[in-house]
Design a protein around this motif. Structure first.
Motif, mmCIF file in Angstrom:
data_model
loop_
_atom_site.group_PDB
_atom_site.id
_atom_site.type_symbol
_atom_site.label_atom_id
_atom_site.label_comp_id
_atom_site.label_asym_id
_atom_site.label_seq_id
_atom_site.Cartn_x
_atom_site.Cartn_y
_atom_site.Cartn_z
ATOM 1 N N PHE A 15 0.821 -1.209 0.071
ATOM 2 C CA PHE A 15 0.095 -0.062 -0.025
ATOM 3 C C PHE A 15 0.928 1.298 0.056
ATOM 4 O O PHE A 15 0.687 2.192 -0.710
ATOM 5 N N THR A 16 1.982 1.249 0.830
ATOM 6 C CA THR A 16 2.817 2.629 1.085
ATOM 7 C C THR A 16 3.469 2.504 -0.270
ATOM 8 O O THR A 16 3.738 3.934 -0.864
ATOM 9 N N THR A 17 4.058 1.597 -0.910
ATOM 10 C CA THR A 17 4.921 1.747 -2.134
ATOM 11 C C THR A 17 3.828 2.117 -3.210
ATOM 12 O O THR A 17 4.500 3.123 -4.085
ATOM 13 N N ASP A 18 2.819 1.669 -3.322
ATOM 14 C CA ASP A 18 1.970 1.992 -4.417
ATOM 15 C C ASP A 18 1.768 3.651 -4.165
ATOM 16 O O ASP A 18 1.451 4.596 -5.090
ATOM 17 N N LEU A 19 1.281 4.157 -3.018
ATOM 18 C CA LEU A 19 1.147 5.339 -2.699
ATOM 19 C C LEU A 19 2.338 6.324 -2.969
ATOM 20 O O LEU A 19 1.956 7.469 -3.778
ATOM 21 N N PHE A 20 3.525 5.852 -2.729
ATOM 22 C CA PHE A 20 4.689 6.784 -3.160
ATOM 23 C C PHE A 20 4.836 6.805 -4.374
ATOM 24 O O PHE A 20 5.288 7.771 -4.977
ATOM 25 N N ASN A 21 4.551 5.751 -5.260
ATOM 26 C CA ASN A 21 5.109 5.721 -6.573
ATOM 27 C C ASN A 21 4.037 6.515 -7.522
ATOM 28 O O ASN A 21 4.207 6.734 -8.546
ATOM 29 N N ASN A 22 2.853 6.686 -6.897
ATOM 30 C CA ASN A 22 1.628 7.421 -7.496
ATOM 31 C C ASN A 22 1.698 8.757 -7.056
ATOM 32 O O ASN A 22 0.593 9.473 -7.579
ATOM 33 N N ILE A 23 2.471 9.413 -6.197
ATOM 34 C CA ILE A 23 2.526 10.769 -6.017
ATOM 35 C C ILE A 23 2.254 11.772 -7.014
ATOM 36 O O ILE A 23 1.516 12.542 -7.112
ATOM 37 N N PRO A 24 3.315 11.504 -8.217
ATOM 38 C CA PRO A 24 3.189 12.255 -9.190
ATOM 39 C C PRO A 24 1.761 12.418 -10.071
ATOM 40 O O PRO A 24 1.209 13.297 -10.541
ATOM 41 N N ASN A 25 1.202 11.412 -9.981
ATOM 42 C CA ASN A 25 -0.089 11.165 -10.534
ATOM 43 C C ASN A 25 -1.126 11.704 -9.855
ATOM 44 O O ASN A 25 -2.103 12.363 -10.502
#
Length: 89
Positions: A76-86
């Motif tokens: 969950f946290t990795t997905d959150l950080f990876n999608n911050i630009p989106n």
């Protein structure tokens, strides 16, 4: 960010939280119901007889499900950080 995105993100966060807490809550409920049935059958109304087994059972459930919980939280946290630009755009 649109209102739909915020609602969807909050829903995903709540679903993840509920999924993570489910093993401990389920075990606690099963142990609590079992102890309550035994107390009703024997008419022993001791409060520590209810609390101590639940604490031990929940701790053991947490101990055994900890790797799965950490995997869910890291994903969950990795997905959150990876999608911050989106999320910003």
């Amino acid at each position: 960010m649109t209102p739909e995105f915020v609602v969807g993100f909050a829903r995903h966060a709540i679903e993840t939280t509920l999924m993570i807490s489910l093993p401990m809550l389920g075990i606690g409920m099963i142990v609590g119901i079992t102890i309550s049935i035994l107390q009703a059958a024997t008419q022993i109304q001791e409060m520590t007889l209810t609390i101590v087994p639940k604490i031990i059972a929940i701790f053991l459930a947490l101990l055994f499900s900890f790797p799965w919980i950490m995997e869910k939280m890291v994903t969950f946290t990795t997905d959150l950080f990876n999608n911050i630009p989106n999320y910003i755009g």
